[in-house]
Design an enzyme around this catalytic site. Structure first.
Site, mmCIF file in Angstrom:
data_model
loop_
_atom_site.group_PDB
_atom_site.id
_atom_site.type_symbol
_atom_site.label_atom_id
_atom_site.label_comp_id
_atom_site.label_asym_id
_atom_site.label_seq_id
_atom_site.Cartn_x
_atom_site.Cartn_y
_atom_site.Cartn_z
ATOM 1 C CG ASN A 84 36.465 42.955 50.758
ATOM 2 O OD1 ASN A 84 37.196 43.605 50.002
ATOM 3 N ND2 ASN A 84 35.170 43.179 50.856
ATOM 4 C CD GLU A 121 32.818 45.463 48.469
ATOM 5 O OE1 GLU A 121 33.804 44.751 48.734
ATOM 6 O OE2 GLU A 121 32.577 46.514 49.067
ATOM 7 C CG HIS A 144 37.152 46.014 47.564
ATOM 8 N ND1 HIS A 144 36.734 46.206 48.854
ATOM 9 C CD2 HIS A 144 37.890 47.113 47.265
ATOM 10 C CE1 HIS A 144 37.194 47.361 49.309
ATOM 11 N NE2 HIS A 144 37.904 47.925 48.361
ATOM 12 C CG ASP A 167 35.735 53.332 43.052
ATOM 13 O OD1 ASP A 167 36.338 54.408 43.222
ATOM 14 O OD2 ASP A 167 36.151 52.252 43.506
#
Length: 238
Positions: free
Chosen positions: A134, A141, A136, A67
């Site tokens: 979280n 996400e 990801h 990314d």
């Protein structure tokens, strides 16, 4: 899935680095998938040490990163292009590396270009992943639906907050990123997942509870036929 638990982060990185030595012996022209963030820094240090010691060679390999922030200049100290050069690429003999361009004027066209480049290289042989607090992976996400290929995504507030420490008070922090999709990651031939630190213990517990959660993107990786997980005792505590 293979899962290994070590006492320390340093031992995790050392053990993971041995898989790279083995991989390059088996296939010198390996296509790697690399990740950013604090988790892989120790591994990259180990790979740089092994290269300097003559134990590993990347001259025939190439890589694609998961990314990049969008928009983001390559020379910005918080760009993932800058991160990879500083932590790995400038320390080894890997000359063929690619990241999604945070400077691309058309993000949709850039995603298409990136996917085509990965496909032309034959896909990812060995993908490195960390996991966010979280759940990801990359910047996929928590959501009810996931992209197959690379796409432009909005970052959740938790991801923005987690990365805010890297940006100065006068800097504009990106709220979007270009990221490989779950499908692109899943099609990798092998996956290494590193989970370390006490702060990752809650998400590690949820990840390994035997369920595939749509709000824990990393849980889809557990369906992959060739995954090796490296953890320290702090992350495995729960």
């Amino acid at each position: 899935m293979k899962k290994f638990i070590f006492d320390t982060y340093e031992e995790v990185c050392q053990a993971a680095s041995e898989l790279y030595v083995q991989q390059l012996k088996e296939k010198p022209g390996t296509v790697f998938g690399f990740a950013t963030g604090s988790t892989p820094v120790g591994l990259y240090n180990e790979l740089a040490k092994k290269y300097k010691a003559g134990e590993i060679c990347f001259s025939k390999a190439r890589s694609f990163n998961l990314d990049e922030y969008y928009p983001m200049k390559k020379d910005h100290p918080q760009s993932y292009d800058y991160f990879m050069r500083e932590n790995l690429f400038d320390k080894i003999n890997l000359s063929q590396f690619s990241l999604p361009s945070g400077e691309a004027p058309d993000p949709k066209a850039e995603c298409k270009r990136y996917d085509e480049e990965i496909a032309k290289a034959g896909g990812i042989d060995l993908m490195l992943l960390g996991i966010g607090h979280n759940g990801h992976i990359g910047f996929n996400e928590p959501s009810v639906a996931y992209s197959m290929g690379t796409y432009l995504t909005k970052l959740t507030q938790s991801s923005i907050d987690a990365n805010s420490r890297f940006f100065g008070p006068d800097e504009v922090q990106p709220t979007q990123a270009l990221t490989m999709g779950i499908g692109e990651i899943f099609f990798s031939k092998k996956i290494i997942l590193i989970i370390t630190g006490e702060g990752k213990a809650p998400i590690a517990k949820k990840l390994f509870d035997g369920m595939i959660h749509t709000d824990v993107p990393a849980s889809f990786v557990l369906l992959h036929p060739n995954v090796t997980v490296f953890m320290d005792k702090a992350a495995a505590g729960e």
